[in-house]
Design a protein around this motif. Structure first.
Motif, short mmCIF file in Angstrom:
data_model
loop_
_atom_site.label_atom_id
_atom_site.label_comp_id
_atom_site.label_asym_id
_atom_site.label_seq_id
_atom_site.Cartn_x
_atom_site.Cartn_y
_atom_site.Cartn_z
N PRO A 1 -3.48 6.99 -4.05
CA PRO A 1 -3.42 7.44 -5.45
C PRO A 1 -3.07 6.07 -6.13
O PRO A 1 -3.83 6.58 -7.43
CB PRO A 1 -3.15 8.83 -5.18
CG PRO A 1 -2.02 8.99 -4.15
CD PRO A 1 -2.56 8.07 -3.63
N ALA A 2 -2.07 5.52 -5.93
CA ALA A 2 -1.48 5.00 -6.81
C ALA A 2 -2.24 3.73 -7.44
O ALA A 2 -2.89 3.44 -8.77
CB ALA A 2 -0.08 4.06 -6.11
N ILE A 3 -3.79 3.70 -6.96
CA ILE A 3 -5.48 2.80 -6.95
C ILE A 3 -5.98 2.80 -6.02
O ILE A 3 -5.46 2.11 -4.98
CB ILE A 3 -4.49 1.02 -7.73
CG1 ILE A 3 -6.04 0.82 -8.37
CG2 ILE A 3 -4.53 0.11 -6.05
CD1 ILE A 3 -6.02 -0.50 -9.34
N GLU A 4 -6.88 3.02 -6.57
CA GLU A 4 -7.95 3.40 -5.42
C GLU A 4 -9.27 3.03 -6.31
O GLU A 4 -9.08 3.41 -7.12
CB GLU A 4 -7.51 5.32 -4.52
CG GLU A 4 -7.81 6.21 -5.34
CD GLU A 4 -7.25 7.06 -4.66
OE1 GLU A 4 -6.97 7.36 -3.66
OE2 GLU A 4 -7.39 8.23 -5.44
N GLY A 5 -10.50 2.86 -5.08
CA GLY A 5 -11.84 3.07 -6.10
C GLY A 5 -12.95 3.04 -5.39
O GLY A 5 -12.85 2.85 -3.99
N TYR A 6 -14.49 2.90 -5.34
CA TYR A 6 -15.68 2.93 -4.88
C TYR A 6 -16.69 2.02 -5.65
O TYR A 6 -16.57 2.16 -6.83
CB TYR A 6 -16.21 4.46 -4.57
CG TYR A 6 -16.21 5.29 -5.60
CD1 TYR A 6 -17.22 5.37 -5.56
CD2 TYR A 6 -15.14 6.14 -6.37
CE1 TYR A 6 -17.97 5.97 -7.05
CE2 TYR A 6 -15.53 6.88 -7.17
CZ TYR A 6 -17.31 6.74 -7.35
OH TYR A 6 -17.13 7.68 -8.43
N CYS A 7 -17.77 1.84 -4.49
CA CYS A 7 -18.70 1.56 -6.23
C CYS A 7 -20.25 1.74 -5.82
O CYS A 7 -20.47 2.60 -4.90
CB CYS A 7 -18.82 -0.28 -4.88
SG CYS A 7 -17.37 -1.47 -4.56
N SER A 8 -20.95 1.35 -6.36
CA SER A 8 -21.79 2.09 -7.04
C SER A 8 -23.14 1.60 -5.64
O SER A 8 -23.45 2.80 -6.28
CB SER A 8 -22.25 1.58 -8.65
OG SER A 8 -22.96 0.22 -8.34
N ILE B 1 -17.25 -0.43 -10.44
CA ILE B 1 -16.58 -0.68 -9.76
C ILE B 1 -15.36 0.21 -10.36
O ILE B 1 -14.96 0.49 -11.61
CB ILE B 1 -15.74 -1.65 -8.46
CG1 ILE B 1 -16.24 -2.93 -8.23
CG2 ILE B 1 -14.19 -1.18 -8.11
CD1 ILE B 1 -17.07 -3.63 -9.33
N MET B 2 -15.51 1.86 -9.46
CA MET B 2 -15.23 3.03 -10.26
C MET B 2 -13.64 2.71 -9.48
O MET B 2 -14.01 3.04 -8.81
CB MET B 2 -15.51 4.50 -9.65
CG MET B 2 -16.98 4.42 -10.39
SD MET B 2 -17.93 4.03 -11.04
CE MET B 2 -18.91 3.78 -9.46
N VAL B 3 -12.64 3.10 -11.06
CA VAL B 3 -11.58 2.58 -10.24
C VAL B 3 -10.72 3.80 -11.00
O VAL B 3 -10.27 4.59 -12.00
CB VAL B 3 -11.41 1.39 -11.33
CG1 VAL B 3 -9.05 1.09 -10.41
CG2 VAL B 3 -11.51 0.36 -10.70
N SER B 4 -9.13 4.77 -10.02
CA SER B 4 -8.46 6.03 -10.83
C SER B 4 -7.19 5.34 -10.42
O SER B 4 -6.56 4.44 -9.14
CB SER B 4 -8.16 7.23 -9.86
OG SER B 4 -7.63 7.08 -10.35
N VAL C 1 0.57 -1.00 -0.31
CA VAL C 1 0.43 -0.02 -0.27
C VAL C 1 1.15 0.83 0.66
O VAL C 1 1.64 1.07 0.59
CB VAL C 1 -0.88 -0.13 1.20
CG1 VAL C 1 -1.61 1.24 1.31
CG2 VAL C 1 -1.51 -0.85 1.29
N LYS C 2 0.48 2.22 -1.07
CA LYS C 2 0.99 3.32 -0.69
C LYS C 2 0.83 4.55 -0.80
O LYS C 2 -0.64 4.65 -1.58
CB LYS C 2 2.02 3.82 -2.33
CG LYS C 2 2.97 4.69 -2.22
CD LYS C 2 3.71 4.67 -4.03
CE LYS C 2 4.85 5.73 -4.22
NZ LYS C 2 5.11 5.69 -5.00
N LEU C 3 0.44 5.23 0.29
CA LEU C 3 -0.20 6.11 0.91
C LEU C 3 0.43 7.90 0.11
O LEU C 3 1.40 7.66 -0.59
CB LEU C 3 0.06 6.85 2.12
CG LEU C 3 -0.71 5.67 3.48
CD1 LEU C 3 -0.53 5.48 4.53
CD2 LEU C 3 -2.07 5.10 2.81
#
Length: 522
Positions: A79-86, A98-101, A68-70
């Motif tokens: 921010p290297a990988i994060e997301g949330y669900c609808s 699943i929204m992913v950045s 995990v990289k904060l």
């Protein structure tokens, strides 16, 4: 980076669009990797062995976050990988997005796990999606009420198979570097699969509170308004990633999982270990009393602080109709937070703190906020008193740490524990609790004692049991830490606050829990 399970190819003739690429990957991977099917339950039918059967399946050895990289040393996000669900919760047959950045843009994998006991491993791999194309998605502007609402495009979509059992599901996001010499990064997304079947226990996750304390992207929670930590008309959205839980659980294991791994997971793990008949839901599912009364017993778990008034009314109606309620939590039903739809119109995706429930006296509120008169003047009070459904109300100080002390050893909840009056379970009270008991006929105080805020300011907590109108019972354990005395699942880390900490599983807490469940389940 190596994966121990198959990764089907997502290549296709031509040059498919990103959305087509995602759709193809979901279809191919779900078919190739999804776990063996269970028969889908008929609508509203009882299936008392469903969870017991589910937990005979092989658990996953590798479901935790490894890398995990904060964004900074004491940061909140990855921010290297994060997301949330609808959706907070979803039924089988429905599609969750699943929204992913990923920053920088990179391919990623999504592994979906159902959380349970599974022979002590704590989770089962349900399906793997990817590799999928990732993109950098924008941070949202600050809106009305300091709202940060993402409007990201979906990175993956999954139609929930009909054989997926109700439960809490973690999706592990992992970047796939272009070069094997480069590191990968991970975070979670979380959602609940709900059903409509009748069951013994309805386990409500306290996800409203997860959202309230979520400080993503850069310190935007219900508590970080410049006017003060309890300002009114502050809003938070479920349309954003969960940060690392940054309060009393300073550990990157939690990134993207809300507060689940700290509060709900030990209870979930213990219930499924012992084969209880459980179904799961979110706060937003309990606005309708019928969703509660389909089960014998309703469980409020962990830190269940923020409620829409419709949920209060539904739980009160459920108690009146004969449903048992177990408050395995603290600081519950404190803030009034009505739901509102997202900017896209999806219901129940924003909560706004508008008031507090009526349990606290005006004198207590004034004492808490005497150094902030403008904030005190801004408070609004809802007429609903949380103690009338819990058995005890919130008091000042709400937070602190202490020992859980037996005061009525002859009560049936202590049967088989060997506890005598004055015996205590060390550190089990915290980090917030319930205090003064309600004036309800037949209510009994079974445990009580002192908590210490910051190790110096005393408060008084009380655990209670009272009878409902139809021989149902309402038990209030009075502490957020209650589940810490039941189990220590893989990856679990004990919390601490106010210079106090629980000690982990205790056979007395486990026996009290069995006694209460035996009484409510018959």
């Amino acid at each position: 980076m190596k994966f121990s399970h198959p990764m089907p190819s997502t290549s296709a003739p031509g040059n498919p669009s990103r959305r087509e690429f995602i759709k193809d990957a979901v279809t191919l991977t779900a078919a190739a990797v999804a776990a063996p099917a269970l028969a889908a339950p008929p609508a509203v039918a009882r299936q008392p062995s469903l969870l017991k059967d589910e937990n005979t399946r092989a658990g996953a050895r590798d479901w935790q976050l490894t890398r995990v990289k904060l964004d900074r040393r004491n940061g909140f996000r990855s921010p290297a990988i994060e997301g949330y669900c609808s959706h907070q919760s979803i039924k089988t047959g429905e599609t969750i997005e699943i929204m992913v950045s990923t920053k920088p843009a990179s391919k990623f994998m999504l592994e979906v796990y159902r959380m349970g006991y599974y022979g002590g491993r704590g989770a089962r791999l349900m399906t793997t999606l990817g590799p999928l194309p990732g993109v950098v998605q924008p941070d949202p502007a600050v809106g009305d009420g300091r709202l940060r609402e993402c409007r990201w495009s979906p990175g993956a979509a999954l139609k929930i198979p009909g054989d997926w059992v109700s439960g809490v599901y973690l999706g592990r996001l992992t970047t796939v570097p272009d070069k094997t010499s480069e590191p990968y990064w991970q975070s979670y997304v979380i959602f609940i699969v709900r059903d409509e079947r009748r069951a013994d226990l309805l386990f409500q996750c306290s996800d409203n509170t997860w959202a309230a304390y979520n400080r993503w992207p850069d310190d935007y929670s219900l508590y970080t308004d410049p006017r003060g930590s309890h300002a009114r008309n502050v809003k938070v959205s479920f349309d954003r990633p969960y940060n690392k839980y940054a309060q009393i659980f300073e550990h990157p294991l939690s990134v993207g999982s809300g507060e689940f791994l700290l509060w709900e997971f030990p209870l979930l793990y213990w219930l499924e270990q012992h084969g209880y008949d459980v179904t799961y839901c979110s706060n937003s599912d309990c606005l309708d009393v019928a969703q509660i009364t389909r089960c014998k017993t309703f469980l409020s778990v962990g830190h269940d602080e923020y409620w829409d008034t419709r949920q209060y009314d539904a739980v009160k109606a459920a108690i009146d109709s004969g449903t048992h309620v177990l408050w395995l939590c603290g600081n519950s039903v404190f803030g009034v937070t009505p739901f509102s739809p997202s900017s896209s119109g999806r219901p129940n995706r924003i909560i706004t703190r508008t008031a507090i429930y009526a349990g606290l006296s005006d004198a207590e509120v004034h004492e808490k906020y005497k150094d902030r008169p403008p904030l005190l003047a801004d408070w609004k009070r809802d007429h609903r008193d949380e103690s009338l459904i819990i058995g005890a109300r919130n008091i000042m100080p709400i937070n602190g740490g202490g020992d859980w002390v037996c005061t009525k050893p002859e009560h049936w909840i202590f049967e088989g524990t060997g506890m005598k009056k004055g015996d205590f379970i060390p550190g089990l009270v915290g980090w917030e609790h319930h205090g003064a008991p309600a004036n309800i006929p037949g209510l009994e105080v079974v445990a009580e004692g002192t908590s210490w805020r910051s190790g110096v300011t005393p408060g008084h907590w009380t655990a209670t049991v009272y009878p409902g109108p139809k021989q149902n019972i309402v038990f209030n354990a009075a502490t957020i830490f209650w589940s810490q005395g039941l189990s220590s699942p893989p990856g679990h880390i004990l919390p601490w606050s106010h210079w106090s900490r629980p000690h982990g599983p205790d056979e007395r807490v486990q026996r009290i829990m069995r006694n209460v469940l035996r009484r409510t389940l018959g």
